[in-house]
Design a protein around this motif. Structure first.
Motif, mmCIF file in Angstrom:
data_model
loop_
_atom_site.group_PDB
_atom_site.id
_atom_site.type_symbol
_atom_site.label_atom_id
_atom_site.label_comp_id
_atom_site.label_asym_id
_atom_site.label_seq_id
_atom_site.Cartn_x
_atom_site.Cartn_y
_atom_site.Cartn_z
ATOM 1 N N VAL A 119 -91.513 37.988 70.579
ATOM 2 C CA VAL A 119 -92.393 37.936 71.757
ATOM 3 C C VAL A 119 -92.163 39.158 72.637
ATOM 4 C CG1 VAL A 119 -92.974 36.613 73.837
ATOM 5 C CG2 VAL A 119 -92.547 35.421 71.680
ATOM 6 N N ILE A 120 -90.891 39.506 72.842
ATOM 7 C CA ILE A 120 -90.535 40.664 73.675
ATOM 8 C C ILE A 120 -91.037 41.963 73.034
ATOM 9 C CG2 ILE A 120 -88.486 42.042 74.290
ATOM 10 C CD1 ILE A 120 -89.246 39.756 76.258
ATOM 11 N N ASN A 121 -90.859 42.093 71.729
ATOM 12 C CA ASN A 121 -91.313 43.292 71.014
ATOM 13 C C ASN A 121 -92.835 43.426 71.139
ATOM 14 O OD1 ASN A 121 -90.405 44.605 67.690
ATOM 15 N ND2 ASN A 121 -91.689 45.491 69.270
ATOM 16 N N MET A 122 -93.551 42.303 70.944
ATOM 17 C CA MET A 122 -95.007 42.305 71.046
ATOM 18 C C MET A 122 -95.452 42.699 72.452
ATOM 19 S SD MET A 122 -97.456 40.074 72.538
ATOM 20 C CE MET A 122 -96.853 38.403 72.541
ATOM 21 N N LEU A 123 -94.822 42.110 73.478
ATOM 22 C CA LEU A 123 -95.220 42.395 74.861
ATOM 23 C C LEU A 123 -94.934 43.840 75.251
ATOM 24 C CD1 LEU A 123 -94.126 39.152 76.762
ATOM 25 C CD2 LEU A 123 -96.452 39.924 76.304
ATOM 26 N N ALA A 124 -93.822 44.375 74.773
ATOM 27 C CA ALA A 124 -93.475 45.767 75.094
ATOM 28 C C ALA A 124 -94.576 46.710 74.625
ATOM 29 C CB ALA A 124 -92.144 46.139 74.457
ATOM 30 N N PHE A 125 -95.183 46.381 73.481
ATOM 31 C CA PHE A 125 -96.209 47.260 72.903
ATOM 32 C C PHE A 125 -97.610 46.996 73.466
ATOM 33 C CE2 PHE A 125 -92.951 48.714 70.227
ATOM 34 C CZ PHE A 125 -93.390 49.863 69.594
ATOM 35 N N LEU A 126 -97.732 46.041 74.381
ATOM 36 C CA LEU A 126 -99.018 45.806 75.058
ATOM 37 C C LEU A 126 -99.062 46.692 76.305
ATOM 38 C CD1 LEU A 126 -99.688 41.966 74.896
ATOM 39 C CD2 LEU A 126 -100.995 43.777 73.818
ATOM 40 N N GLY A 127 -99.334 47.962 76.088
ATOM 41 C CA GLY A 127 -99.403 48.866 77.234
ATOM 42 C C GLY A 127 -98.428 50.029 77.152
ATOM 43 N N TRP A 128 -97.579 50.024 76.140
ATOM 44 C CA TRP A 128 -96.599 51.111 75.981
ATOM 45 C C TRP A 128 -96.329 51.301 74.502
ATOM 46 C CZ3 TRP A 128 -91.797 50.688 73.532
ATOM 47 C CH2 TRP A 128 -90.952 51.798 73.639
ATOM 48 N N ASN A 129 -96.095 52.533 74.096
ATOM 49 C CA ASN A 129 -95.449 52.748 72.801
ATOM 50 C C ASN A 129 -94.668 54.045 72.880
ATOM 51 O OD1 ASN A 129 -96.978 55.010 71.617
ATOM 52 N ND2 ASN A 129 -98.671 53.545 71.540
ATOM 53 N N PRO A 130 -93.675 54.204 72.019
ATOM 54 C CA PRO A 130 -92.763 55.339 72.148
ATOM 55 C C PRO A 130 -93.319 56.662 71.625
ATOM 56 C CG PRO A 130 -92.132 53.978 70.279
ATOM 57 C CD PRO A 130 -93.283 53.290 70.932
ATOM 58 N N ILE A 133 -84.692 49.218 75.448
ATOM 59 C CA ILE A 133 -84.045 49.765 76.648
ATOM 60 C C ILE A 133 -83.820 51.270 76.475
ATOM 61 C CG2 ILE A 133 -81.870 49.784 77.983
ATOM 62 C CD1 ILE A 133 -81.753 46.683 77.372
ATOM 63 N N ALA A 134 -83.375 51.659 75.296
ATOM 64 C CA ALA A 134 -83.067 53.080 75.043
ATOM 65 C C ALA A 134 -84.314 53.956 75.068
ATOM 66 C CB ALA A 134 -82.353 53.217 73.700
ATOM 67 N N ASP A 135 -85.449 53.450 74.566
ATOM 68 C CA ASP A 135 -86.647 54.297 74.406
ATOM 69 C C ASP A 135 -87.680 54.156 75.514
ATOM 70 O OD1 ASP A 135 -85.535 55.243 72.125
ATOM 71 O OD2 ASP A 135 -87.135 54.605 70.763
ATOM 72 N N PHE A 136 -87.569 53.103 76.329
ATOM 73 C CA PHE A 136 -88.619 52.836 77.318
ATOM 74 C C PHE A 136 -88.652 53.885 78.425
ATOM 75 C CE2 PHE A 136 -90.240 50.772 81.203
ATOM 76 C CZ PHE A 136 -91.485 50.372 80.747
ATOM 77 N N GLU A 137 -89.887 54.351 78.720
ATOM 78 C CA GLU A 137 -90.107 55.278 79.840
ATOM 79 C C GLU A 137 -91.347 54.797 80.599
ATOM 80 O OE1 GLU A 137 -88.245 57.734 80.749
ATOM 81 O OE2 GLU A 137 -87.025 58.202 78.986
ATOM 82 N N LEU A 138 -91.245 54.701 81.914
ATOM 83 C CA LEU A 138 -92.392 54.252 82.709
ATOM 84 C C LEU A 138 -93.575 55.203 82.606
ATOM 85 C CD1 LEU A 138 -91.302 52.828 86.185
ATOM 86 C CD2 LEU A 138 -92.708 51.723 84.450
ATOM 87 N N ASN A 139 -93.275 56.510 82.542
ATOM 88 C CA ASN A 139 -94.389 57.472 82.551
ATOM 89 C C ASN A 139 -95.139 57.542 81.222
ATOM 90 O OD1 ASN A 139 -92.484 58.829 81.089
ATOM 91 N ND2 ASN A 139 -92.223 60.509 82.521
ATOM 92 N N THR A 140 -94.678 56.759 80.207
ATOM 93 C CA THR A 140 -95.447 56.696 78.953
ATOM 94 C C THR A 140 -96.215 55.373 78.827
ATOM 95 O OG1 THR A 140 -93.483 55.933 77.750
ATOM 96 C CG2 THR A 140 -93.942 58.295 77.675
ATOM 97 N N VAL A 141 -96.196 54.571 79.896
ATOM 98 C CA VAL A 141 -97.020 53.351 79.914
ATOM 99 C C VAL A 141 -98.481 53.790 80.047
ATOM 100 C CG1 VAL A 141 -97.592 51.267 81.247
ATOM 101 C CG2 VAL A 141 -95.202 51.884 80.872
ATOM 102 N N HIS A 142 -99.374 53.121 79.324
ATOM 103 C CA HIS A 142 -100.790 53.516 79.313
ATOM 104 C C HIS A 142 -101.496 53.102 80.601
ATOM 105 C CE1 HIS A 142 -100.240 52.678 74.738
ATOM 106 N NE2 HIS A 142 -99.608 53.757 75.126
ATOM 107 N N LYS A 143 -102.547 53.841 80.919
ATOM 108 C CA LYS A 143 -103.373 53.507 82.098
ATOM 109 C C LYS A 143 -104.375 52.404 81.762
ATOM 110 C CE LYS A 143 -103.529 58.163 84.192
ATOM 111 N NZ LYS A 143 -102.926 58.987 83.138
ATOM 112 N N SER A 144 -104.948 52.466 80.550
ATOM 113 C CA SER A 144 -106.034 51.527 80.219
ATOM 114 C C SER A 144 -105.480 50.190 79.719
ATOM 115 C CB SER A 144 -106.952 52.136 79.168
ATOM 116 O OG SER A 144 -106.197 52.541 78.043
ATOM 117 N N GLY A 145 -106.315 49.159 79.839
ATOM 118 C CA GLY A 145 -105.911 47.806 79.445
ATOM 119 C C GLY A 145 -105.537 47.714 77.970
ATOM 120 N N ALA A 146 -104.634 46.801 77.665
ATOM 121 C CA ALA A 146 -104.163 46.618 76.290
ATOM 122 C C ALA A 146 -104.749 45.323 75.743
ATOM 123 C CB ALA A 146 -102.640 46.553 76.278
#
Length: 504
Positions: A300-311, A324-337
């Protein structure tokens, strides 16, 4: 990052936590953990009319099940509590008064009827009524009264609110980690109510004051709060406080069509939109949850992380530590997922394969116990190992492998018609002889013995192996047939073949 960040997830206890809320909590958690920060849970319960009992416990249970527990919050008191806004309500009036004293807010005595009349008059002229710079000097508020008149009306207990005084004509420059730079003309902003007639602050005042007092450095919240950003920045400026950095997350969209994912979409298409099952205390209705539907929290966590972000790389399967290691706020998408129920099942299947087999064994044992089947952990582990490759959920292990625990009493009709011929009983009797003689009785030895006999007999493999499988399983399914025979043991294998010969 020089200062260790402090972030907060601040839900209202007005109903169960939607997966959109879980994703907001997750992004806050990932950001905090990546930067050695603190993840805070604050319960924003100032709206007592919409309060729903047991919601707070549900929120906390959901975060814990997902593996993203908060560091500070109700029951985990830090130095910045209390963490429920209802327990902080004595703090807010002083801040509203501070804004009145500085000229950034004012008392408004307008009745609901008077405001409704203004709205209707504007509508009749094809306009929208906004309470702000262009009409506030003509309305019933302290901007048009002497200090004595205001005091007299306050002392007389006259109903009133406190409104923020938005600047009349200014270009406000806003910045957002995800959305970049924005501009807003203050002339289009209304003078929002900060303090209500019932003595409670509105969301805008309580939120800003609490974020300041709790030393929040980054506000990571849903896109629906983006229209409030201008007001919140103006409030920080009016108080003379440094504003936190803001990041507004994209919406989670319906699987089909446009619009935000809702509970109704889940009910209509048969997937959960809540982390845990929710039982409505008012109507007694139940809404399904990911936990009860058999999903692993890691999936569930893996799926949610990829709803709006990918590395930005091919990799999609992540553990929480890797996120935690790869997440960056500035790579979160602007458009809806767009939410994808099938992709969610794919994440579940991948994580089931990666899961520690002891977790699957424990889950499968529970299912067996519910069915009144007693089996050793060692045997269940062996079965799990053979079946898990084809499973999406732990419950699939029973559906695809019940025959490891019970003898089939009926057989797939199509398979019988296709493979059980006049001479099949004779062939199966011969297989029984080979099974009886095979020692040690394991998959390797049995496979070698049966295959040697088939080659010597001149029969086709299908003519022997298919009825062999049908005898043990009752259908043409399952893992390697020699593994099935070795697992259930020599005695049960012979018993099943003899029963098939008699029955078919």
């Amino acid at each position: 990052m020089s200062q260790n960040p402090r972030v907060r997830f601040a839900p209202s206890p007005t109903g169960p936590l939607h997966i959109g809320g879980v994703r907001t909590a997750l992004y806050n958690y990932l950001f905090a953990k990546k930067n050695n920060g603190t993840f805070i849970l604050r319960i924003e319960d100032t709206d007592q009319q919409r309060y729903v009992e047991r919601t707070e416990e549900y929120i906390i249970d959901s975060l814990n099940w997902c593996g993203i527990p908060f560091d500070e919050g109700p029951g985990k008191e830090g130095d910045f509590g209390p963490y429920r806004q209802s327990e902080r309500k004595d703090k807010y009036f002083a801040f509203a008064k501070q804004l009145i004293d500085s000229g950034d807010a004012y008392y408004a005595f307008d009745s609901e009827e008077a405001l409704d009349k203004e709205r209707k008059e504007h509508e009749a002229q094809g306009k929208t009524f906004i309470y702000n710079w262009h009409n506030r000097n003509k309305l019933d508020n302290s901007l048009n009264l002497t200090a004595e008149e205001v005091q007299k009306r306050l002392d007389g207990g006259e109903e009133h609110v406190i409104r923020f005084k938005s600047p009349a004509d200014e270009t406000l420059y806003l910045d957002d980690i995800i959305r970049g730079d924005m501009e807003v003309q203050t002339s289009v902003l209304d003078d929002k109510v900060l303090f209500k007639g019932d003595g409670m602050p509105t969301y805008h005042l309580a939120n800003i004051v609490d974020d300041h007092l709790m030393e929040i450095t980054h506000v990571i919240r849903g896109e629906e709060w983006l229209p409030s950003l201008a007001l919140h920045k103006l409030l920080y400026r009016a108080f003379g406080w440094d504003a936190p950095q803001f990041a507004h997350l994209p919406l989670i969209m319906k699987p089909v069509g446009k619009g935000k994912l809702s509970k109704r979409d889940g009910e209509k298409m048969g997937f959960p939109v809540f982390p845990l099952e929710w039982k409505d205390p008012k109507s007694d209705t139940r809404s399904s949850g990911y936990r009860e539907d058999g999903y692993l929290p890691e999936a569930v966590i893996n799926m949610l992380a990829f709803l709006g972000w990918n590395p930005g790389i091919e990799k999609e399967i992540y553990s929480l530590e890797e996120l935690i290691a790869d997440f960056e706020l500035n790579t979160v998408h602007k458009s809806g997922a767009k939410f994808d129920p099938d992709k969610t099942k794919w994440f579940q299947q991948q994580h089931l394969q990666l899961a520690d087999e002891s977790v699957l064994v424990a889950g499968f044992k529970e299912i067996l116990e519910e069915k009144g089947i007693e089996s050793s952990a060692e045997y269940v582990a062996k079965v799990v190992h053979l079946l898990k490759e084809r499973a999406v959920f732990i419950s699939d292990l029973w559906e695809s492998g019940w025959y490891f625990f019970e003898r089939p009493t009926s057989y797939d009709e199509k398979a019988v018609k296709k493979i059980w011929k006049e001479d099949t009983g004779e062939i199966m009797s011969k297989i029984c002889e080979i099974i009886y003689k095979t020692e040690p009785f394991n998959a390797e030895a049995l496979s070698a013995a049966v295959k040697e006999w088939i080659q010597g007999s001149g029969l086709g493999f299908g003519k022997v192996m298919q009825p062999f499988r049908l005898s043990l399983v009752g259908a043409m399914q399952g893992p390697d047939v020699f593994e099935i025979a070795a697992s259930i043991g020599k005695e049960k294998t012979l018993e099943r073949i003899r029963f098939a010969i008699e029955s078919l």
